[in-house]
Design a protein around this motif. Structure first.
Motif, short mmCIF file in Angstrom:
data_model
loop_
_atom_site.label_atom_id
_atom_site.label_comp_id
_atom_site.label_asym_id
_atom_site.label_seq_id
_atom_site.Cartn_x
_atom_site.Cartn_y
_atom_site.Cartn_z
N ALA A 1 1.17 -1.63 -0.33
CA ALA A 1 0.06 0.04 0.13
C ALA A 1 1.01 1.20 0.20
O ALA A 1 1.54 1.08 0.26
CB ALA A 1 -1.15 -0.04 1.06
N LYS A 2 0.19 2.23 -1.02
CA LYS A 2 1.14 3.27 -0.28
C LYS A 2 0.45 3.65 0.50
O LYS A 2 -0.59 4.25 1.23
CB LYS A 2 0.64 4.61 -1.66
CG LYS A 2 1.08 3.63 -2.78
CD LYS A 2 1.31 4.67 -4.06
CE LYS A 2 1.69 5.28 -5.67
NZ LYS A 2 1.41 5.44 -6.55
N TYR A 3 1.19 4.88 1.59
CA TYR A 3 1.32 5.20 2.39
C TYR A 3 1.81 7.29 2.78
O TYR A 3 2.65 7.34 2.16
CB TYR A 3 2.39 4.88 2.84
CG TYR A 3 2.06 5.39 4.87
CD1 TYR A 3 0.99 5.07 6.00
CD2 TYR A 3 3.30 6.57 5.66
CE1 TYR A 3 1.21 4.96 7.36
CE2 TYR A 3 2.92 6.74 6.50
CZ TYR A 3 2.59 6.22 7.85
OH TYR A 3 1.60 6.57 9.34
N TYR A 4 0.69 7.00 3.31
CA TYR A 4 0.80 9.19 3.79
C TYR A 4 0.88 9.53 4.93
O TYR A 4 -0.35 9.19 6.39
CB TYR A 4 -1.01 9.71 3.70
CG TYR A 4 -0.44 11.05 3.75
CD1 TYR A 4 0.07 11.86 2.60
CD2 TYR A 4 -1.52 11.44 4.47
CE1 TYR A 4 0.09 12.87 3.10
CE2 TYR A 4 -1.60 13.43 4.42
CZ TYR A 4 -0.63 13.69 3.94
OH TYR A 4 -0.87 14.92 4.53
N GLN A 5 1.35 9.93 5.71
CA GLN A 5 2.11 10.51 6.64
C GLN A 5 1.41 11.68 7.01
O GLN A 5 1.96 12.75 6.13
CB GLN A 5 3.34 10.26 7.41
CG GLN A 5 3.54 10.68 7.90
CD GLN A 5 2.64 10.77 9.60
OE1 GLN A 5 2.23 9.62 9.61
NE2 GLN A 5 2.97 11.59 10.74
N ALA A 6 0.53 12.16 7.70
CA ALA A 6 -0.42 13.50 8.68
C ALA A 6 1.46 14.49 8.84
O ALA A 6 1.22 14.19 10.38
CB ALA A 6 -1.45 13.36 8.81
N SER A 7 2.09 15.14 8.21
CA SER A 7 3.13 15.53 9.28
C SER A 7 2.61 17.45 9.27
O SER A 7 1.53 17.51 8.81
CB SER A 7 4.40 15.75 7.76
OG SER A 7 5.15 13.96 8.50
N SER A 8 2.69 17.49 9.58
CA SER A 8 3.02 19.34 10.63
C SER A 8 3.70 20.08 9.92
O SER A 8 4.77 20.21 10.83
CB SER A 8 2.42 19.21 11.30
OG SER A 8 1.90 20.23 12.49
N SER A 9 3.16 21.48 10.14
CA SER A 9 3.65 22.93 10.05
C SER A 9 4.80 23.39 11.28
O SER A 9 5.54 23.82 11.70
CB SER A 9 3.51 23.58 9.72
OG SER A 9 1.77 23.67 10.26
N GLU A 10 3.65 22.16 11.89
CA GLU A 10 3.98 22.49 13.73
C GLU A 10 5.72 22.22 14.33
O GLU A 10 6.39 22.20 15.30
CB GLU A 10 3.23 21.44 14.89
CG GLU A 10 2.79 21.81 16.18
CD GLU A 10 2.70 23.41 16.99
OE1 GLU A 10 2.52 23.84 16.20
OE2 GLU A 10 3.86 23.62 18.09
N MET A 11 5.62 21.39 13.31
CA MET A 11 7.15 20.68 13.60
C MET A 11 8.79 22.06 13.33
O MET A 11 9.64 21.97 14.09
CB MET A 11 7.90 19.18 12.42
CG MET A 11 7.10 17.93 12.37
SD MET A 11 7.53 16.91 11.24
CE MET A 11 6.92 18.01 9.69
#
Ligand code: NAP
Ligand code: GDD
Length: 343
Positions: free
Chosen positions: A124-134
């Motif tokens: 499966a292709k995987y999407y990670q919900a990363s954030s500008s908070e980083m």
């Protein structure tokens, strides 16, 4: 052939818009929900209203992202082509109260899913919900994919860990795993404990004479605010590429909380100073003062761009809260809420 997607965090703001988008595109969508003592499917209930159309291709499963055994079982059953991992303890202020739980869900939750995909041999292709908070205490203005991280909250730290685990699984196991580094995005479905919706909801209640005061914390911080419906399109685009990669998704404009406040009250002809008071409780031990993103890469490689301006977003959210309140007062909403039974 029609694709199958698995969405964690399907009951959240982004999960609901993404699910609508995927169903529109003909996907079969499986969503993970967690058991709560009251209904938590309010943002997706409407999708079951047409049982022969979207409702027939949408399936919900109980699964907490702290439960690896359940994740593995479901991955084996569902065999998704794409997995959008959106579930997280997503509130920055709350993460200071619950740093360990936030690490467990927002951080380790990601590793649990990546490791489960590996364990079942999923492609499966995987999407990670990363954030500008980083980006936190920002080391560059505007922030782009190459800007170093400097997280300022347990939530930010957990997201940095999850970001790097996603890169690590991509590089170690050749998994198709992409990070979407999304800047703040809002909508009428935003939880009212985030500042934009807290403001627009209060404006509707104050206008109707149902609320006297709105208590807020830091009005000086600046955010790059976009419209959630635009941003889920970018998530989907990221998984349609030949190669996995990481992308910033942002409008490229920044505005202070105060500006959002002024515009929201002005929209209904009220002066915010007459209603807003400061409350220390909404201050954070460490603040992110300024976020503004450079989404050139997403524009050039994905062909993505935002469609809603800052003023448009404020108007859309205030108007939606006024309508929602009017519907609640007429008792219309009772028909939609809580129509799904589970267990
Ligand atoms: P949200 O509205 O807070 O939704 C979070 C979702 O995660 C909800 O469905 C929630 O379920 C679920 N969840 C939380 N803990 C869970 C657990 N232990 N097990 C299973 N599910 C769990 O967040 P959002 O605004 O849609 O954001 C989606 C994702 O993008 C999050 O990872 C967030 O951190 C990230 N993000 C958001 C933004 C933004 O501006 N919105 C920007 C960058 C990144 P319940 O409904 O049961 O609570
Ligand atoms: N929530 C909240 N409540 N924030 C307030 C308040 C208040 O009463 N008063 C002032 N603020 C300020 C916060 O201090 C912060 O500077 C700003 O408003 C935005 O706060 P939130 O709306 O809670 O969002 P956030 O920027 O902390 O986090 C959101 O965006 C991140 C992306 O940058 C969340 O959606 C995160 O999940 C997301 O990753």
């Amino acid at each position: 052939m029609a694709k199958t997607a698995l969405v964690t965090g399907i009951t959240g703001q982004d999960g609901s818009y993404l699910t609508e988008l995927l169903l529109e595109k003909g996907y079969t969508v499986h969503g993970l929900i967690r058991r709560a003592s009251s209904f938590n499917t309010g943002r997706i209930d409407h999708l079951f209203q047409d049982p022969h159309e979207h409702g027939a291709r949408l399936f919900l499963h109980y699964c907490d992202i702290t439960d690896a055994a359940n994740l593995i079982r479901l991955l084996n059953e569902i065999e998704p082509d794409e997995l959008y991992h959106l579930a997280a303890q997503s509130h920055v202020r709350v993460s200071f109260d619950q740093p360990v739980y936030t690490g467990e869900t927002t951080g380790l939750g990601t590793t649990r899913i990546l490791e489960s995909l590996r364990a079942v041999g999923s492609a499966a292709k995987y999407y990670q919900a990363s954030s500008s908070e980083m980006f936190g205490k920002v080391l560059e203005v505007p922030q782009k994919e190459t800007t170093p991280f400097y997280p300022r909250s347990p939530y930010g730290c957990a997201k940095v860990y999850a970001y790097w685990m996603t890169v690590n699984y991509r590089e170690s196991y050749k998994m198709y795993a992409s990070n979407g580094i999304l800047f703040n995005h809002e909508s009428p479905r935003r939880d009212a404990r985030f500042v934009t919706r807290k403001i627009t909801r209060a404006v509707a209640h104050i206008r109707a004479g149902l609320q006297d005061k709105l208590y807020l914390g830091n009005l000086d911080s600046k955010r790059d605010w976009g419209y959630a419906k635009d941003y889920v399109e970018a998530m989907w685009l990221m998984l349609q590429q030949d190669e996995p990669d990481d992308y910033v998704v942002a409008t490229g404009e920044t505005h202070s909380v105060r500006e959002f406040l002024v515009k929201s009250f002005e929209h209904v002809g009220l002066k915010w100073e007459d209603y807003v008071e400061f409350d220390e409780r909404y201050m954070r031990p460490a603040e992110v003062d300024l976020l503004i993103g450079d989404a050139s890469k997403a524009r050039e490689k994905l062909g993505w761009q935002p469609t809603v301006t800052f003023d448009g977003l404020v108007a859309l959210m205030v108007d939606a809260d006024i309508r929602l309140l009017e519907d609640q007062q007429k008792g219309v909403l009772g028909e939609v809420r809580g129509t799904r039974e589970f267990g």
